[in-house]
Write an enzyme that holds these catalytic residues in place. Structure first.
Site, short mmCIF file in Angstrom:
data_model
loop_
_atom_site.label_atom_id
_atom_site.label_comp_id
_atom_site.label_asym_id
_atom_site.label_seq_id
_atom_site.Cartn_x
_atom_site.Cartn_y
_atom_site.Cartn_z
N HIS A 261 30.00 -11.71 72.23
CA HIS A 261 30.49 -11.20 71.01
C HIS A 261 31.59 -11.85 70.51
O HIS A 261 32.27 -11.41 69.61
CB HIS A 261 30.34 -9.63 70.85
N GLU A 262 32.98 -11.55 70.93
CA GLU A 262 33.93 -11.51 71.47
C GLU A 262 34.24 -13.21 70.83
O GLU A 262 34.80 -13.65 69.32
CB GLU A 262 35.26 -11.34 71.92
N HIS A 265 33.30 -13.76 66.53
CA HIS A 265 34.91 -13.52 66.23
C HIS A 265 35.86 -14.72 66.23
O HIS A 265 35.35 -14.46 65.55
CB HIS A 265 35.12 -12.21 66.84
N GLU A 291 31.79 -9.12 61.94
CA GLU A 291 31.40 -8.42 62.65
C GLU A 291 29.74 -9.02 62.93
O GLU A 291 28.96 -9.21 64.10
CB GLU A 291 30.91 -6.93 62.85
ZN ZN Z 1 33.34 -7.53 66.96
#
Ligand code: ZN
Length: 497
Positions: A261-262, A265, A291
């Protein structure tokens, strides 16, 4: 005219150095700062916030802008930069410097108070900080909003340009019934075992595994780091991009999901055009789009059947005996368990947005004065019962679970749901453009997907507003359809239906 534009950009680039320095101090606060440094750190961050605000709102910035705007000639990049700078300038000018500084100092201290309050599950200790924060956010919204417009919208517009509560309600209305129907349908199937997810795995082994996946995604460690923090996050210091994740011995899939997830980003931040650094064209367009990049990698890659065909041998190599006896199929199934729970960041794809819905309702009521901070825990628990069908046993797993409100992030949570919807629509478009994503994922060849995202999302910065970016990249306006279709296609097969 060119001189005014050049002066404006030079000024912005210098301000950007302060932004990076503040990001680095905030990163340090979360990853390594001893607690005794907290007061001084709050003062440092507050000063940097004030200096940035003063630089952004200086009268000469307005004069440069006005001079540039009188001369409409120039290329499309210049026009886009000026459009976004005008928006930023007008917004920033509405906020008094004293309020900006007080917000920054309160955010930093409230965050430390939240850490202690959550650990002790002690809402009473956090309550005065939250009351102060709600009051400051109301003041901020009142400075920003047009008369008669909702406070929530004025704050949300800072995270997702154009997002309003009225615009979000139809999206949530489309999501709720079909997510509920899907959950009821899955209840008739066989839930995947979570034995793999619960295996005890040494943290150092988990870290080596997670680093290998993040590197395969194409995250550039020459311009980035991966560290540990209580709450995973990603930040851009200007010169590099920093990711954090967390490792729990009994939950290896959590560390992987958080890191992917990170890193999603992080790929967005690393994919912004370096030539535009410090100007709007070198900045992410919105938090919803940000996101979408993290959720796309976490869910449409990390929870895909094909991904586990590639990833499982890697997992076996790094995790060793701890995962002996399992196979790719079990990992894919374990990553796709659906279970209404208490904690948003641990939620599965099918229930995540219901957690967001709860916060969306609560923060509107807090800002409008329809809900007193003192009544927050009871109302939170009531909404969890109604929306997710779960009983909240304590505030640590209830209204103290998220740091956002302590950090002054009101009007922020729905960007998570927008991210889910954008992610599904972008993944479907990439799937069409690349002749099917699955064969690439099965071979661990992530470059075509990464480059497609870079081309269609990252490199634009703030050139296109989010709605237009979505239309151009996916051929359609944002809707809940791709997201719901993705879940309705995948999850029943996991449940043997
Ligand atoms: Zn996030």
């Amino acid at each position: 005219m060119t001189a005014a534009y050049d002066s404006l950009l030079a000024h912005l680039r210098e301000t950007h150095l302060l932004t990076g320095a503040a990001a680095l101090l905030a990163w340090d606060q979360e990853t390594g700062m001893p607690p005794g440094a907290g007061d001084e750190r709050a003062r440092q961050l507050a000063l940097l916030a004030r200096l940035q605000h003063e630089r952004r709102t200086e009268p000469r910035v307005g004069e440069w802008l006005a001079t540039c705007e009188r001369d409409p000639d120039g290329d499309a990049d210049r026009a886009a930069n000026l459009r976004e700078l005008r928006r930023d300038f007008d917004r920033a000018r509405r906020l008094p410097a004293a309020l900006v500084e007080e917000l920054a100092a309160t955010e930093s201290r409230a965050q430390l108070a939240w850490v202690a309050a959550r650990a002790a599950s002690d809402f009473a200790a956090f309550r005065p900080w939250l009351e102060r924060m709600v009051d400051l956010q109301r003041q901020k919204a009142d400075c920003l909003r047009e008369p008669g417009h909702p406070r929530w919208d004025a704050l949300a517009d800072g995270f997702e340009p154009g997002m309003t509560a009225a615009g979000l309600r139809p999206l949530f209305a489309a999501l709720r019934p079909r997510l509920t129907a899907l959950r009821e349908r899955l209840a008739g199937g066989t839930p995947p075992a979570d034995a793999l997810a619960r295996r005890q795995v040494d943290e150092a082994r988990q870290e080596a595994f997670v680093r290998a996946v993040v590197a395969a995604m194409g995250f550039d460690f020459h311009r980035g780091r991966l560290d540990r923090s209580a709450h995973p996050f990603c930040t851009n210091t200007g010169g590099d991009v920093r990711l954090t994740t967390r490792f729990r011995r009994d939950h290896v899939l959590d560390a992987l999901g958080s890191a992917m997830h990170e890193a999603g980003h992080g790929l967005y931040e690393q994919g912004l055009a370096p030539a535009h650094r410090g100007t709007p064209l070198g900045e992410p367009v919105s938090l919803g789009v940000h996101e979408s990049q993290s959720r796309l990698w976490e869910n449409h890659v990390g929870r895909a059947h094909a991904f586990w065909q590639w990833c499982w041998p890697l997992a076996e190599r790094h995790l060793g005996a701890a995962v002996a006896g399992f196979a790719a199929e079990a990992a894919f199934a374990a990553a796709n368990r659906v279970e209404p729970g208490l904690i948003r960041v641990e939620a599965d794809e099918a229930t995540y947005d219901l957690h967001v819905l709860v916060r969306f309702e609560l923060e509107q009521d807090l800002l409008d004065g329809d809900l007193a901070v003192a009544d927050l825990p009871a109302r939170w628990n009531e909404l969890y019962r109604a929306q997710l069908g779960v009983e909240v046993p304590d505030d640590r797993r209830g209204c103290l679970q998220d740091v956002h409100w302590a950090c002054g992030l009101f009007g922020y949570f729905p960007t998570y749901t927008l991210g889910n919807l954008y992610a599904a629509q972008l993944a479907a478009a990439a799937d069409r453009a690349l002749g099917g994503l699955a064969p690439w994922l099965a071979r661990g060849e992530f470059q075509p997907l990464r480059e497609w995202l870079r081309e269609n999302v990252h490199r634009h910065g703030r050139r296109l507003p989010p709605a237009e970016l979505c239309q151009r990249a996916t051929g359609a306006p944002l809707s809940a359809e791709s997201f719901l279709a993705h879940l309705e296609r995948k999850l029943p097969t996991v449940y043997g239906l």
